[in-house]
Design a protein around this motif. Structure first.
Motif, PDB file in Angstrom:
ATOM      1  N   UNK A 389      27.476  45.272  50.524  1.00 12.88           N
ATOM      2  CA  UNK A 389      26.336  44.503  50.024  1.00 12.88           C
ATOM      3  C   UNK A 389      26.552  43.015  50.253  1.00 12.88           C
ATOM      4  N   UNK A 390      25.441  42.337  50.371  1.00 12.41           N
ATOM      5  CA  UNK A 390      25.465  40.875  50.483  1.00 12.41           C
ATOM      6  C   UNK A 390      26.325  40.322  49.333  1.00 12.41           C
ATOM      7  N   UNK A 391      27.221  39.413  49.657  1.00 13.20           N
ATOM      8  CA  UNK A 391      28.038  38.811  48.600  1.00 13.20           C
ATOM      9  C   UNK A 391      29.361  39.504  48.364  1.00 13.20           C
ATOM     10  N   UNK A 392      29.599  40.677  49.008  1.00  9.64           N
ATOM     11  CA  UNK A 392      30.916  41.319  48.895  1.00  9.64           C
ATOM     12  C   UNK A 392      31.965  40.364  49.466  1.00  9.64           C
ATOM     13  N   UNK A 393      33.215  40.443  48.969  1.00 11.76           N
ATOM     14  CA  UNK A 393      34.203  39.448  49.421  1.00 11.76           C
ATOM     15  C   UNK A 393      34.642  39.641  50.865  1.00 11.76           C
ATOM     16  N   UNK A 394      34.789  38.538  51.588  1.00 12.19           N
ATOM     17  CA  UNK A 394      35.337  38.558  52.947  1.00 12.19           C
ATOM     18  C   UNK A 394      36.781  39.031  52.880  1.00 12.19           C
ATOM     19  N   UNK A 395      37.185  40.025  53.709  1.00  4.96           N
ATOM     20  CA  UNK A 395      38.564  40.519  53.657  1.00  4.96           C
ATOM     21  C   UNK A 395      39.590  39.459  54.051  1.00  4.96           C
ATOM     22  N   UNK A 396      39.168  38.428  54.766  1.00 11.65           N
ATOM     23  CA  UNK A 396      40.124  37.400  55.176  1.00 11.65           C
ATOM     24  C   UNK A 396      40.219  36.270  54.158  1.00 11.65           C
TER      25      UNK A 396
END
Ligand code: ATP
Ligand code: MG
Length: 560
Positions: A389-396
């Protein structure tokens, strides 16, 4: 000298109305402008204008593939079953594969992609390590019995693909071939005038390890990708991994059963208990190769079945049916919890060790509170399976991700040794087996992707390299105007330009202008009001800018 193509003789019938079944812009416009015609569901005929665009794209692809030293071949589309049985894909492809029999009853298929056959060719031709590395490609018709052939040539059941395969003897060689292809693809898509992104992807049924997709952002796209506003990260949503840490429960109590009648869904449960859906654990039952498996995700998230399928490929993932429960009293539909469950339990990484949940108690009308991961149940496999979903955290970097839709225009895979092993592809004189990379570009899909990105409300709008002509000359109608139009057309052709001239008699100027805009050649040159003075009007299809020029000026401008 190029030829002048006369509209009066060109087989093109433009349509004022959108085809009834068309949902996407490219589908509507390519049909209305007379580029393609539907022959059957997902099966398209390319008419003269469309064939020119298709050929132009193939030419660009060919030039850039040749430039990295790849060699063009043409393998058959009609293939024997045996190599695909050896690789397992005769079965794994399932309904996607077009299978047929010859008169003797032997099994054949129409090639969906050609890893097996290329590997066999290389095994036959390259016997010494000196014969490698080798890069081969073809531009060829592929067949896939897609579940939902839609959007015109964007997703056909028969389509044109450029597929290439490189064979190296070392991992370094593989990396180098991969880099060469990646760079060639960047050049190809830039020359085509496509706006594209390179994103991390999952390999799916292809097997192998690393893979990247080339995506053309477009509303009509069937792929969703994420983009990090703060760092370089971009990925197909199917490849997004969840790496953030999850807060663990602070001194949870023992598991407590709750009487929760008539709460078989997360919504009814959350409303009944007055808790947010995110406090609950949802357990979806699926069948993986026929074996009932539970998939746990936070109650406020959805399971992405496509993603689950990609992770578990080549296993077949299906939803469970009512019959599947008949002899399973241990599985209480609507009240499943992972504690004490006797089936495989797959969970999203958000169900981390130490987190506590409200979930089913495996009894009708009953849930349980403070069910702690790692204490009350174990996770067999962690897989990223929620719909991103929009706003999920970037894995990096952890920043909230942005979501966009796109069309997959190309895909590159590092297959490693998978197919080389299947066919015992060994070369003499050096240690190790050849390693492989494979790549595909959707050539016919690129036509539609370009149309999606460049068209406007008036019609198609090609870049010059791809357009079916360099210039579309329009004779407004009077004899004098037609004479000038034909004269300038011959001169433009003599200067090497590809010219389409609309000299149709009895067709109103309004219709000719509308058709020119619809067909989308980048320059429209009109012999109109001032034809008597030898003055033409040049219109830029994209910007709509117009200027009046003499014949000589027009030729200098267009040929320059
Ligand atoms: P998709 O996810 O869209 O089905 P794919 O992952 O199956 O694509 P690949 O097997 O990687 O695609 O094929 C290489 C390229 O061929 C894709 O990047 C795409 O541009 C093109 N392609 C794949 N399937 C189709 C199709 N049904 N119609 C037109 N082009 C296609
Ligand atoms: Mg596909």
């Amino acid at each position: 000298m190029s030829q002048v193509q006369r509209m009066s003789r060109l087989m093109v019938k433009t349509l004022r109305d959108d085809p009834a079944d068309a949902e996407t812009l490219s589908h509507k416009l390519l049909v209305r402008a007379g580029y393609v015609r539907r022959t059957s569901a997902g099966i398209w005929s390319w008419l003269p204008l469309g064939k020119k665009v298709l050929d132009n794209i193939s030419r660009v692809v060919r030039e850039e593939m040749d430039a990295i030293g790849a060699q063009e071949v043409l393998l058959p589309a009609l293939l024997p079953k045996e190599p695909y049985e050896a690789s397992g894909r005769w079965e794994e492809y399932g309904d996607l594969l077009f299978r047929l029999k010859d008169r003797k009853g032997a099994d054949y298929l129409l090639g969906p992609t050609h890893e097996e056959i290329f590997t066999q060719v290389v095994k036959d031709q390259c016997t010494s390590y000196k014969d490698l590395p080798v890069m081969l490609y073809q531009i060829q018709t592929k067949y896939r019995d897609e579940a939902r052939p839609r959007s015109g040539v964007l997703r056909g059941r028969e389509f044109q693909m450029k597929d290439s395969y490189s064979f190296d003897t070392t991992d370094e060689g593989l990396a180098e071939s991969y880099a060469l292809h990646r760079a060639a693809y960047q050049k190809i898509f830039a020359r085509l005038g496509l706006d594209f992104r390179i994103v991390s992807a999952v390999s799916g049924a292809m097997g192998g390890s690393a893979s990247e997709e080339f995506l053309a952002p477009a509303a009509a796209g069937e792929d969703t990708f994420v983009d990090c506003p703060a760092c370089d990260y971009a990925a197909n949503t199917e490849a997004v991994t969840f790496t953030a840490s999850v807060p663990v429960a602070d001194a949870p109590g023992p598991v407590e059963e709750l009487n929760t009648p008539d709460t078989p869904t997360i919504e009814t449960l959350a409303a009944f208990l007055g808790v947010p859906a995110s406090a609950t654990l949802k357990n979806l039952l699926v069948k993986v190769d026929g074996e009932i498996t539970a998939v746990g995700v936070p109650g406020d998230r959805e399971v992405d079945l496509g993603k689950l399928g990609e992770h578990l490929a080549p296993a077949v993932v299906e939803l469970v049916t009512a019959e599947d429960f008949e002899d399973r009293p241990d599985l209480v539909r609507g009240y499943v919890g992972p504690q004490g469950l006797k089936i495989r339990y797959i969970a999203d990484p958000r169900i981390a060790s130490g987190t506590a949940w409200i979930t089913g108690a495996n009894k009708p009308g009953t849930h349980a509170r403070d069910v702690v991961c790692g204490r009350d149940f174990e996770v067999d496999d962690y897989l990223d399976v929620v719909v991103v979903e929009e706003g999920d955290p970037c894995p990096l970097c952890g920043t909230g991700l942005k979501l966009d839709r796109a069309i997959e225009i190309g895909h590159i895979f590092q297959l490693g040794r998978k197919y080389a092993d299947t066919f015992q592809l060994d070369v003499l004189g050096q240690q190790g087996k050849p390693v492989r990379v494979t790549y595909g570009i959707g050539v016919s899909r690129a036509v539609a992707a370009l149309a999606e990105q460049t068209a406007d409300e008036h019609g198609l709008c090609w870049t010059r390299e791809i357009a079916p002509a360099d210039v579309h000359v329009v004779a407004a109608g009077k004899a004098l105007q037609t004479e000038l139009a034909l004269e300038v057309s011959e001169k433009l052709a003599a200067a090497g330009l590809r010219v389409l001239v609309d000299e149709r008699a009895g067709v109103s100027p309004g219709v000719k202008f509308t058709d020119a805009e619809l067909i989308g050649v980048p320059h429209i040159l009109v012999a109109g009001r001032r034809a008597g003075e030898g003055v033409l009007e040049l219109k830029d299809r994209r910007t709509g800018e117009r200027e009046e020029l003499t014949t000589a000026e027009a030729i200098a401008r267009l040929a320059g």
